[in-house]
Scaffold this active site. Sequence first.
Site, mmCIF file in Angstrom:
data_model
loop_
_atom_site.group_PDB
_atom_site.id
_atom_site.type_symbol
_atom_site.label_atom_id
_atom_site.label_comp_id
_atom_site.label_asym_id
_atom_site.label_seq_id
_atom_site.Cartn_x
_atom_site.Cartn_y
_atom_site.Cartn_z
ATOM 1 N N GLU A 42 120.147 25.144 -13.985
ATOM 2 C CA GLU A 42 120.548 26.507 -13.579
ATOM 3 C C GLU A 42 119.850 26.724 -12.146
ATOM 4 O O GLU A 42 118.721 26.274 -12.091
ATOM 5 C CB GLU A 42 120.109 27.724 -14.367
ATOM 6 N N ARG A 268 111.449 18.509 -25.465
ATOM 7 C CA ARG A 268 111.322 18.724 -23.740
ATOM 8 C C ARG A 268 110.003 18.260 -23.411
ATOM 9 O O ARG A 268 109.116 17.605 -24.251
ATOM 10 C CB ARG A 268 111.418 19.993 -23.436
ATOM 11 N N LYS A 278 109.981 27.770 -14.931
ATOM 12 C CA LYS A 278 110.533 28.149 -13.824
ATOM 13 C C LYS A 278 109.954 29.619 -13.454
ATOM 14 O O LYS A 278 109.574 29.613 -12.182
ATOM 15 C CB LYS A 278 112.090 27.976 -13.767
HETATM 16 P P1 ATP Z 1 115.580 28.225 -18.038
HETATM 17 O O1 ATP Z 1 114.037 28.592 -18.514
HETATM 18 O O2 ATP Z 1 115.665 28.826 -16.254
HETATM 19 O O3 ATP Z 1 116.462 27.877 -18.462
HETATM 20 P P2 ATP Z 1 115.020 25.314 -18.059
HETATM 21 O O4 ATP Z 1 113.745 24.613 -17.777
HETATM 22 O O5 ATP Z 1 115.875 25.099 -19.196
HETATM 23 O O6 ATP Z 1 114.694 26.573 -17.474
HETATM 24 P P3 ATP Z 1 117.478 24.691 -16.376
HETATM 25 O O7 ATP Z 1 117.870 24.557 -15.277
HETATM 26 O O8 ATP Z 1 118.308 25.254 -17.522
HETATM 27 O O9 ATP Z 1 116.078 24.794 -16.835
HETATM 28 O O10 ATP Z 1 117.496 23.146 -17.087
HETATM 29 C C1 ATP Z 1 118.276 21.835 -16.831
HETATM 30 C C2 ATP Z 1 118.236 20.914 -17.883
HETATM 31 O O11 ATP Z 1 117.022 20.402 -17.665
HETATM 32 C C3 ATP Z 1 118.496 21.400 -19.009
HETATM 33 O O12 ATP Z 1 119.536 20.515 -19.782
HETATM 34 C C4 ATP Z 1 117.219 21.197 -19.723
HETATM 35 O O13 ATP Z 1 117.143 21.034 -21.186
HETATM 36 C C5 ATP Z 1 116.397 20.250 -18.914
HETATM 37 N N1 ATP Z 1 114.993 20.509 -19.138
HETATM 38 C C6 ATP Z 1 114.149 21.593 -18.673
HETATM 39 N N2 ATP Z 1 113.012 21.752 -18.878
HETATM 40 C C7 ATP Z 1 112.883 20.311 -19.373
HETATM 41 C C8 ATP Z 1 111.656 19.897 -19.907
HETATM 42 N N3 ATP Z 1 110.567 20.166 -19.699
HETATM 43 N N4 ATP Z 1 112.014 18.330 -20.798
HETATM 44 C C9 ATP Z 1 113.183 18.157 -20.733
HETATM 45 N N5 ATP Z 1 114.121 18.696 -20.194
HETATM 46 C C10 ATP Z 1 113.997 19.740 -19.646
#
Ligand code: ATP
Length: 567
Positions: A42, A268, A278
């Site tokens: 996002e 994660r 974020k």
């Molecule tokens: P938000 O809370 O804004 O949704 P997010 O960390 O999920 O935060 P995204 O931009 O939606 O942010 O994440 C993009 C991709 O990265 C998603 O597929 C998410 O699952 C993956 N991702 C985010 N944080 C992690 C993490 N700590 N470990 C592994 N994958 C992650």
Amino acid sequence: MSDASDSNSKDSVSRKDFIREIIDADLASGKHDGTVTRFPPEPNGYLHIGHAKSICLNFGIANEYGGRCHLRFDDTNPSKEEQEYVDSIQEDIRWLGFDWGDNLFFASDYFDQLHEWAIHLIREGKAYVDDQSFDEIKANRGNLTEPGTDSPWRDRPVEENLAEFEKMRAGDYEDGKKVLRARINMAHPNLNLRDPVLYRILHAHHHRTGDKWCIYPMYDFTHGQSDAIEHITHSLCTLEFENHRPLYDWFLENLPVPSRPRQIEFARLNLNYTVMSKRKLLQLVSEKHVNGWDDPRMPTISGLRRRGYPPEAIRNFCAEIGITKFNAKHDIGLLENAVREVLNRDALRRMAVLDPIKVVITNYPEDQVEEVDVINSPEDESAGTRRVPFCRELWIERDDFMEDPPKKFFRLGPGREVRFRCAYWLKCEDFVKDEDGKVVELRCTYDPETKGGESPPDGRRVKGTVHWVSARHAIDAEVRLYDRLFDHANPDSKKRNFLDHLNPNSLEIRTGCKLEPALAEAKPGEPIQFERIGYFCADPDSKADALVFNRTVGLRDSWAKAQQKGG
Ligand code: ATP
Ligand code: MG
């Protein structure tokens, strides 16, 4: 497909995890004849090390299986999204060594299709416009032990739903007045299936669709269908979405989608001494606890890049921790070790003095300058040698001298002799103090028979070697010494406010550091070892007349030691 696939590093070692096993089985059974994965950020912040795990997984699979990996921006929330983030995300993924080719997509490109599918659900009696407020909807949702309560609008006739939804779209209602909900089951044991919201009204400008829409699809209604439109085979997401999978599948079953992707969840990445949310990273930036998203103390990809972390080290770290189904917290020392491993191999060695004290060689000719040969890397013979100027006055580290050293101190002290790296052996004959009693100068003699740092014919021995910089040729620099941003191993715990645990010593700025002349050429991102001190790189702030270096990481894990001592 990318330089990550053909480097000879550890990330090409395929340790089969459960996701790759599923893919192997799907290819063997003929369910799929190739893989299509996606990385779906996002654009509401900069990427961080957690995202790197997902990037390495999704793009890694594409590389290993000869498939493709799409970059899809999940841009369904116009109020928090910005072009700056879209740009930085692309830069960071490329820097990590991955390439999406032509496969750049935006969920917002599917808004028309999603709108059509919403109407499809209404026609089928599977969606309705609800006039309840968000709070009422929440209150009527029930909980894990109690079923939800049907909305009074749940049985609205199809025609009325169509008309109401059209009015929502046309802008007849203000934000929050109505929503479109799927009509599934208000008593479903999985709360995500209790008539989830599909569309909400939001009069907001979108970074791509402008003012075309004032209704926006919810994440759950967007994500799976975007996967289906792009013919994603394996949609890999983190464990929080496990409970959303039945809904993901419900949409695919109830819509005329062109393909049937499969959602698979993995743990994660969590690191100690780090926050990865974020929202919290944004707060650190906007409240100026750090100097921007790319502050070298940030766990963002751009911060790590600026700090001097090589992309290969990040990929190796991700390969090392692997992909599992269990949430765990990894020690940040693992990441730092992955960085040291690559830097030890790649960094050129240079001499720099961060806390200088002057050495005067009383028996060395006043105007003489010698160029001594120093090897650039003990790990790589092909890196060759360089010539470093040596003369009568030098800088050395203050802590390489002690006025009253204990026996085991093998550096300089009154009457003690040490090797000056690749130059000569020097003996400290005397020292000079200023008015405050601070030692400001060492008076030494050198032995011409130790040229190149070699042992003299008389069989004398020394135990210590120190590095040095010629005072006449030294260039001044600012050096930024970074430490962990948080002083608590678990700053992100719900029990505490992460801002209370900012490490007050996370940045120490040293000015007046003395560098050997070759360092004037250092470029940001180019790894360098300051001998005996640590790994460093030039900061983008660095200018020809005002050099700035960042400490990437120390030579050894000093934190682990300090922690053991309880200090
Ligand atoms: P938000 O809370 O804004 O949704 P997010 O960390 O999920 O935060 P995204 O931009 O939606 O942010 O994440 C993009 C991709 O990265 C998603 O597929 C998410 O699952 C993956 N991702 C985010 N944080 C992690 C993490 N700590 N470990 C592994 N994958 C992650
Ligand atoms: Mg997300």
